[in-house]
Design a protein around this motif. Sequence first.
Motif, PDB file in Angstrom:
ATOM      1  N   MET A  75      42.775  49.631  42.034  1.00 43.38           N
ATOM      2  CA  MET A  75      41.490  49.400  41.384  1.00 43.38           C
ATOM      3  C   MET A  75      40.845  48.125  41.897  1.00 43.38           C
ATOM      4  SD  MET A  75      42.977  49.929  37.531  1.00 43.38           S
ATOM      5  CE  MET A  75      44.274  48.727  37.883  1.00 43.38           C
ATOM      6  N   PHE A  76      39.536  48.111  41.916  1.00 46.16           N
ATOM      7  CA  PHE A  76      38.765  46.894  42.161  1.00 46.16           C
ATOM      8  C   PHE A  76      38.497  46.265  40.797  1.00 46.16           C
ATOM      9  CE2 PHE A  76      34.742  44.612  42.321  1.00 46.16           C
ATOM     10  CZ  PHE A  76      34.903  43.800  43.426  1.00 46.16           C
ATOM     11  N   VAL A  77      39.030  45.062  40.587  1.00 48.05           N
ATOM     12  CA  VAL A  77      38.926  44.393  39.292  1.00 48.05           C
ATOM     13  C   VAL A  77      38.067  43.145  39.438  1.00 48.05           C
ATOM     14  CG1 VAL A  77      40.211  43.262  37.444  1.00 48.05           C
ATOM     15  CG2 VAL A  77      41.197  45.246  38.623  1.00 48.05           C
ATOM     16  N   SER A  78      36.946  43.102  38.748  1.00 46.63           N
ATOM     17  CA  SER A  78      36.079  41.925  38.813  1.00 46.63           C
ATOM     18  C   SER A  78      36.564  40.881  37.816  1.00 46.63           C
ATOM     19  CB  SER A  78      34.626  42.303  38.524  1.00 46.63           C
ATOM     20  OG  SER A  78      34.469  42.725  37.188  1.00 46.63           O
ATOM     21  N   LYS A  79      36.364  39.610  38.180  1.00 45.25           N
ATOM     22  CA  LYS A  79      36.807  38.509  37.335  1.00 45.25           C
ATOM     23  C   LYS A  79      35.646  37.661  36.816  1.00 45.25           C
ATOM     24  CE  LYS A  79      41.314  39.055  37.963  1.00 45.25           C
ATOM     25  NZ  LYS A  79      42.137  37.948  38.444  1.00 45.25           N
ATOM     26  N   PHE A  80      34.463  37.803  37.419  1.00 43.05           N
ATOM     27  CA  PHE A  80      33.381  36.878  37.099  1.00 43.05           C
ATOM     28  C   PHE A  80      32.698  37.191  35.777  1.00 43.05           C
ATOM     29  CE2 PHE A  80      31.954  40.128  40.091  1.00 43.05           C
ATOM     30  CZ  PHE A  80      30.956  40.745  39.369  1.00 43.05           C
TER      31      PHE A  80
END
Length: 234
Positions: A75-80
Amino acid sequence: MSEIKQAAEKTAEETIQKKGKKQKEKKTVGQEILSWILTILVAVVAALVIRSVIFEPVRVDGTSMDDTLADGEIMFVSKFDYSSTWFCLPWQDEKTKENAPRITIGGDPKRFDVVICRYPGRGDTNFVKRVIGLPGDTLRLEDGYLYIKEKGQEEEVKYEEPYISEAYRGGSLNNFGPFTVPEGEFFVMGDHRNNSNDSRSVGPIERSMIVGHVRQVVYPFGQWRTVKNGLDVE
């Protein structure tokens, strides 16, 4: 005499130039070594910053999010948008990290967002779950269907949860509650309700334990897709 003097001056000049060239070469080697060290340090720091506050690829381990996410997918997991990280050095041990303060980034997750979270006492172990209950919600499961009375509301709402397979609505785990989510905490569950270690057993989690927002499946490439979050699931 003039010619001898000129030759001597030329020889002396060449000697000075050679010495200067050698010194310059030695300085260049030192600078290059320092440059490589600085480049590596900057790359490491940049990687840590990116992983902590921008994005991170995370592999699905297990079937607790079937059929939304499959075991082994990346998965592509965003943190911002919302994240948190321990305020400590990467090489410190798990006990030290567990007691370290955390930096929280962004806002709060929305209901039905798919998140990467941590559980108390489990260190850096990642769990992928869906946010079901927000602070102050009173929720329950009855025959696999979700009912929520939001904070300040008199009536509860039944949610169909289209991401739940009908095959996963049966079983003893699909009857739960009612449970009121404490302030500052969130209730998370897996989409495969009969096969998920989640807030029904470990309890609600603090905001600081939510460390990422699942956006897309990026591997296998043939399964590339956007993961529906929040109100998009309705």
